[in-house]
Design a protein around this motif. Structure first.
Motif, PDB file in Angstrom:
ATOM      1  N   GLU A  66       0.598  -1.771   0.051  1.00 20.21           N
ATOM      2  CA  GLU A  66      -0.154   0.031  -0.273  1.00 20.21           C
ATOM      3  C   GLU A  66       0.960   1.780  -0.207  1.00 20.21           C
ATOM      4  O   GLU A  66       0.670   2.081  -0.846  1.00 20.21           O
ATOM      5  N   TYR A  67       2.053   1.014   0.491  1.00 20.77           N
ATOM      6  CA  TYR A  67       2.477   2.420   1.288  1.00 20.77           C
ATOM      7  C   TYR A  67       3.480   2.439  -0.340  1.00 20.77           C
ATOM      8  O   TYR A  67       3.618   3.383  -0.731  1.00 20.77           O
ATOM      9  N   ARG A  68       3.788   1.611  -1.045  1.00 23.42           N
ATOM     10  CA  ARG A  68       4.317   1.777  -2.468  1.00 23.42           C
ATOM     11  C   ARG A  68       3.763   1.986  -3.337  1.00 23.42           C
ATOM     12  O   ARG A  68       3.918   2.911  -3.991  1.00 23.42           O
ATOM     13  N   GLN A  69       2.520   1.759  -3.474  1.00 18.02           N
ATOM     14  CA  GLN A  69       1.323   1.922  -4.241  1.00 18.02           C
ATOM     15  C   GLN A  69       0.947   3.527  -4.321  1.00 18.02           C
ATOM     16  O   GLN A  69       1.241   4.267  -5.368  1.00 18.02           O
ATOM     17  N   ALA A  70       0.837   3.874  -3.157  1.00 12.65           N
ATOM     18  CA  ALA A  70       0.692   5.483  -2.632  1.00 12.65           C
ATOM     19  C   ALA A  70       2.616   6.141  -2.531  1.00 12.65           C
ATOM     20  O   ALA A  70       1.711   7.815  -3.543  1.00 12.65           O
ATOM     21  N   ASN A  71       3.184   6.073  -2.266  1.00 10.13           N
ATOM     22  CA  ASN A  71       4.179   6.849  -2.771  1.00 10.13           C
ATOM     23  C   ASN A  71       5.630   6.301  -3.627  1.00 10.13           C
ATOM     24  O   ASN A  71       6.811   7.198  -4.115  1.00 10.13           O
ATOM     25  N   GLY A  72       5.451   5.988  -4.196  1.00  6.76           N
ATOM     26  CA  GLY A  72       5.833   5.304  -5.378  1.00  6.76           C
ATOM     27  C   GLY A  72       6.647   3.869  -4.694  1.00  6.76           C
ATOM     28  O   GLY A  72       6.899   3.518  -3.764  1.00  6.76           O
ATOM     29  N   GLU A  73       7.932   3.798  -6.424  1.00  5.98           N
ATOM     30  CA  GLU A  73       9.266   2.791  -5.659  1.00  5.98           C
ATOM     31  C   GLU A  73      10.001   3.197  -4.109  1.00  5.98           C
ATOM     32  O   GLU A  73      10.306   4.441  -4.339  1.00  5.98           O
ATOM     33  N   PHE A  74      10.319   2.335  -3.571  1.00  3.71           N
ATOM     34  CA  PHE A  74      11.194   2.055  -2.776  1.00  3.71           C
ATOM     35  C   PHE A  74      12.511   3.038  -3.392  1.00  3.71           C
ATOM     36  O   PHE A  74      12.668   2.481  -4.366  1.00  3.71           O
ATOM     37  N   SER A  75      13.857   3.891  -2.242  1.00  2.00           N
ATOM     38  CA  SER A  75      14.424   4.292  -3.466  1.00  2.00           C
ATOM     39  C   SER A  75      15.953   3.256  -3.046  1.00  2.00           C
ATOM     40  O   SER A  75      17.005   3.103  -3.991  1.00  2.00           O
ATOM     41  N   SER A  76      15.813   2.894  -1.139  1.00  2.00           N
ATOM     42  CA  SER A  76      16.651   1.807  -0.988  1.00  2.00           C
ATOM     43  C   SER A  76      16.294   1.759   0.694  1.00  2.00           C
ATOM     44  O   SER A  76      14.826   1.726   0.552  1.00  2.00           O
ATOM     45  N   PRO A  77      16.928   0.164   0.625  1.00  2.00           N
ATOM     46  CA  PRO A  77      15.801  -0.555   1.728  1.00  2.00           C
ATOM     47  C   PRO A  77      15.801   0.354   2.589  1.00  2.00           C
ATOM     48  O   PRO A  77      14.559  -0.223   3.426  1.00  2.00           O
ATOM     49  N   ASP A  78      16.442   1.017   3.370  1.00  2.00           N
ATOM     50  CA  ASP A  78      16.279   2.029   4.579  1.00  2.00           C
ATOM     51  C   ASP A  78      15.020   2.871   4.021  1.00  2.00           C
ATOM     52  O   ASP A  78      14.567   3.426   5.706  1.00  2.00           O
ATOM     53  N   ALA A  79      14.257   3.198   2.834  1.00  2.00           N
ATOM     54  CA  ALA A  79      13.302   3.271   3.294  1.00  2.00           C
ATOM     55  C   ALA A  79      12.180   2.765   4.082  1.00  2.00           C
ATOM     56  O   ALA A  79      10.820   3.295   3.540  1.00  2.00           O
ATOM     57  N   LEU A  80      12.237   1.137   3.763  1.00  2.00           N
ATOM     58  CA  LEU A  80      11.505   0.562   4.117  1.00  2.00           C
ATOM     59  C   LEU A  80      10.492   0.936   5.419  1.00  2.00           C
ATOM     60  O   LEU A  80       9.630   0.654   6.099  1.00  2.00           O
ATOM     61  N   MET A  81      11.876   2.107   6.086  1.00  2.00           N
ATOM     62  CA  MET A  81      11.208   1.950   7.784  1.00  2.00           C
ATOM     63  C   MET A  81      10.331   2.975   7.551  1.00  2.00           C
ATOM     64  O   MET A  81      10.070   3.379   8.915  1.00  2.00           O
ATOM     65  N   GLU A  82       9.857   3.551   6.811  1.00  2.00           N
ATOM     66  CA  GLU A  82       8.461   4.578   6.482  1.00  2.00           C
ATOM     67  C   GLU A  82       7.356   4.441   6.490  1.00  2.00           C
ATOM     68  O   GLU A  82       6.043   4.329   6.661  1.00  2.00           O
ATOM     69  N   VAL A  83       7.174   3.128   5.958  1.00  2.00           N
ATOM     70  CA  VAL A  83       6.790   1.587   6.270  1.00  2.00           C
ATOM     71  C   VAL A  83       5.505   1.799   8.046  1.00  2.00           C
ATOM     72  O   VAL A  83       6.468   1.215   8.314  1.00  2.00           O
ATOM     73  N   LYS A  84       4.372   2.569   8.575  1.00  2.00           N
ATOM     74  CA  LYS A  84       4.458   1.918   9.687  1.00  2.00           C
ATOM     75  C   LYS A  84       4.597   0.388  10.148  1.00  2.00           C
ATOM     76  O   LYS A  84       4.457  -0.466   9.565  1.00  2.00           O
ATOM     77  N   GLY A  85       4.961   0.487  11.364  1.00  2.00           N
ATOM     78  CA  GLY A  85       5.896  -0.744  11.995  1.00  2.00           C
ATOM     79  C   GLY A  85       6.935  -1.285  11.270  1.00  2.00           C
ATOM     80  O   GLY A  85       6.519  -2.458  12.238  1.00  2.00           O
ATOM     81  N   ILE A  86       7.141  -0.835  10.495  1.00  2.00           N
ATOM     82  CA  ILE A  86       9.115  -1.446  10.086  1.00  2.00           C
ATOM     83  C   ILE A  86       9.847  -0.613  10.992  1.00  2.00           C
ATOM     84  O   ILE A  86       9.972   0.563  10.699  1.00  2.00           O
ATOM     85  N   GLY A  87      10.396  -0.867  11.556  1.00  2.00           N
ATOM     86  CA  GLY A  87      11.652  -0.528  12.475  1.00  2.00           C
ATOM     87  C   GLY A  87      13.178  -0.660  11.522  1.00  2.00           C
ATOM     88  O   GLY A  87      13.736  -1.991  11.645  1.00  2.00           O
ATOM     89  N   THR A  88      14.237   0.043  12.388  1.00  2.00           N
ATOM     90  CA  THR A  88      15.238  -1.091  12.779  1.00  2.00           C
ATOM     91  C   THR A  88      15.743  -2.229  12.796  1.00  2.00           C
ATOM     92  O   THR A  88      15.808  -1.725  11.834  1.00  2.00           O
ATOM     93  N   ALA A  89      15.488  -2.507  13.507  1.00  2.00           N
ATOM     94  CA  ALA A  89      15.563  -3.912  14.484  1.00  2.00           C
ATOM     95  C   ALA A  89      14.417  -4.628  12.902  1.00  2.00           C
ATOM     96  O   ALA A  89      15.535  -5.940  12.439  1.00  2.00           O
ATOM     97  N   THR A  90      13.648  -4.879  12.502  1.00  2.00           N
ATOM     98  CA  THR A  90      12.922  -5.452  11.450  1.00  2.00           C
ATOM     99  C   THR A  90      13.950  -5.443   9.802  1.00  2.00           C
ATOM    100  O   THR A  90      14.282  -5.895   9.247  1.00  2.00           O
ATOM    101  N   LEU A  91      14.306  -3.965  10.058  1.00  2.00           N
ATOM    102  CA  LEU A  91      15.221  -3.818   8.173  1.00  2.00           C
ATOM    103  C   LEU A  91      16.006  -4.065   8.947  1.00  2.00           C
ATOM    104  O   LEU A  91      17.069  -4.959   7.539  1.00  2.00           O
ATOM    105  N   ASP A  92      16.766  -4.615   9.613  1.00  2.00           N
ATOM    106  CA  ASP A  92      18.308  -4.685  10.286  1.00  2.00           C
ATOM    107  C   ASP A  92      18.365  -6.425  10.106  1.00  2.00           C
ATOM    108  O   ASP A  92      19.819  -7.195   9.454  1.00  2.00           O
ATOM    109  N   LYS A  93      17.587  -7.139  10.260  1.00  2.00           N
ATOM    110  CA  LYS A  93      17.254  -8.536  10.170  1.00  2.00           C
ATOM    111  C   LYS A  93      16.875  -8.496   9.037  1.00  2.00           C
ATOM    112  O   LYS A  93      17.471 -10.044   7.727  1.00  2.00           O
ATOM    113  N   ASN A  94      16.859  -8.035   7.686  1.00  2.00           N
ATOM    114  CA  ASN A  94      16.201  -8.589   6.590  1.00  2.00           C
ATOM    115  C   ASN A  94      17.539  -7.729   5.168  1.00  2.00           C
ATOM    116  O   ASN A  94      17.160  -8.185   3.928  1.00  2.00           O
TER     117      ASN A  94
END
Length: 100
Positions: A66-94
């Protein structure tokens, strides 16, 4: 003496060749595994996101899409943290599995 040395070198080449081929196969298999585990967050489906990313279930996968559809493509993996519920720990694991 030359004949003995030639035979010895030939034998050594035959013995070490399978080891070199085996190493190439292992590298190829490891590369394939990484490709299978990698997920492009700009194109992945909800199912791919939830199955291939640790800590991402169906609800968070849906939020990513839904975030991708509303805001366009992610420019980097770090941009994934803009999605509600995804923080540093989740990003670091993946981080090693995420492609953009």
């Amino acid at each position: 003496m030359k004949h003995l040395l030639s035979c010895l070198l030939f034998t050594m080449a035959l013995i070490t060749a399978p080891v070199a081929w085996s190493a190439d196969e292992n590298t190829s298999q490891a590369t394939e595994q990484v490709e299978r585990l990698s997920v492009n967050i700009n194109t992945a489906s909800e199912q791919q996101l939830s199955e291939q990313l640790s800590g991402i279930g169906p609800a968070k996968a849906k939020a990513i899409i839904e975030y991708r559809q509303a805001n366009g493509e992610f420019s980097s993996p770090d941009a994934l943290m803009e999605v509600k519920g995804i923080g540093t720990a989740t990003l670091d694991k993946n981080r090693d599995r995420i492609k953009v």
